[in-house]
Design a protein around this motif. Sequence first.
Motif, short mmCIF file in Angstrom:
data_model
loop_
_atom_site.label_atom_id
_atom_site.label_comp_id
_atom_site.label_asym_id
_atom_site.label_seq_id
_atom_site.Cartn_x
_atom_site.Cartn_y
_atom_site.Cartn_z
N ALA A 24 0.83 -1.21 0.00
CA ALA A 24 0.00 0.00 0.00
C ALA A 24 0.86 1.26 0.00
O ALA A 24 1.85 1.34 0.72
CB ALA A 24 -0.92 0.00 1.21
N ARG A 25 0.45 2.22 -0.81
CA ARG A 25 1.15 3.51 -0.84
C ARG A 25 0.41 4.57 -0.02
O ARG A 25 1.02 5.45 0.56
CB ARG A 25 1.29 3.99 -2.28
CG ARG A 25 2.19 3.11 -3.13
CD ARG A 25 2.33 3.66 -4.53
NE ARG A 25 3.21 2.83 -5.34
CZ ARG A 25 3.49 3.09 -6.61
NH1 ARG A 25 2.95 4.15 -7.21
NH2 ARG A 25 4.29 2.30 -7.30
N THR A 26 -0.92 4.47 -0.02
CA THR A 26 -1.73 5.44 0.70
C THR A 26 -2.64 4.68 1.65
O THR A 26 -3.51 3.92 1.23
CB THR A 26 -2.59 6.27 -0.28
OG1 THR A 26 -1.71 6.91 -1.21
CG2 THR A 26 -3.39 7.34 0.46
N VAL A 27 -2.42 4.87 2.96
CA VAL A 27 -3.15 4.09 3.96
C VAL A 27 -4.05 4.99 4.79
O VAL A 27 -3.64 6.05 5.26
CB VAL A 27 -2.19 3.29 4.87
CG1 VAL A 27 -1.37 2.31 4.06
CG2 VAL A 27 -1.27 4.20 5.66
N LEU A 28 -5.29 4.55 4.94
CA LEU A 28 -6.24 5.23 5.81
C LEU A 28 -6.21 4.51 7.15
O LEU A 28 -6.51 3.32 7.24
CB LEU A 28 -7.65 5.19 5.22
CG LEU A 28 -8.78 5.70 6.12
CD1 LEU A 28 -8.57 7.16 6.51
CD2 LEU A 28 -10.14 5.51 5.43
N ALA A 29 -5.80 5.23 8.19
CA ALA A 29 -5.75 4.66 9.54
C ALA A 29 -6.55 5.58 10.46
O ALA A 29 -7.35 6.39 10.01
CB ALA A 29 -4.29 4.52 9.99
N TYR A 30 -6.34 5.44 11.74
CA TYR A 30 -7.00 6.32 12.71
C TYR A 30 -6.11 6.41 13.95
O TYR A 30 -5.24 5.56 14.17
CB TYR A 30 -8.40 5.80 13.08
CG TYR A 30 -8.42 4.39 13.64
CD1 TYR A 30 -8.34 4.14 15.01
CD2 TYR A 30 -8.53 3.28 12.79
CE1 TYR A 30 -8.34 2.85 15.52
CE2 TYR A 30 -8.54 1.99 13.29
CZ TYR A 30 -8.45 1.78 14.65
OH TYR A 30 -8.45 0.50 15.15
#
Length: 198
Positions: A51-57
């Motif tokens: 993954a190059r762009t990760v959505l986390a929190y």
Amino acid sequence: MAGQLDPLRSEKAALRREVLAARDALTPTTREAFSEKISQQILALDAWKQARTVLAYLSFGSEYITDGLITDAKARGKQLVLPRVDRASRTLVLHAVSDTVSEVQAGVWGIREPRPEQPVVPSEQIDFVLVPGVAFTPACARLGYGGGFYDRLIAGFGQRPPLVAAAFALQMRDKLPLSGQDQGIDLVVTEDAAYCGC
């Protein structure tokens, strides 16, 4: 119709209280140890590595501690994206963040989220999602916190990226009280197992 939903809502609310009480009862030391075990499994996933762009929190309360994943994302040069709650539209707005101290603020319910001026990232650019939740099944059904924000986000993806949840084993249930709006995910990783919803 509303009358039919009320028992389901009540059942969901009762389960949330039960699971969150159990999660809150974990000692900080145990939560840190479990979180470290979960992080190591997620970091080993091909989906994470590629993954190059990760959505986390940013973790809140007694949740799985996301710090290790966020540190790894930065170290690997990934674009880190964090969600901001837009209460007016009842949606999550996705923002690029490089500094999780100066570029975030306390948002709805006190959860740390990006400042509104941070660059917005279109959902189609996301290629890995770390999904929060209260309870999960081995088949990767998910019960969220009740706002429906992640259900709407997941339903809105054109091409769905890998959806991975980090949870403690005590959050796993054989079945959940769910409605048609509740979105499943692809993988649940606990401190001692990984469950694939494929």
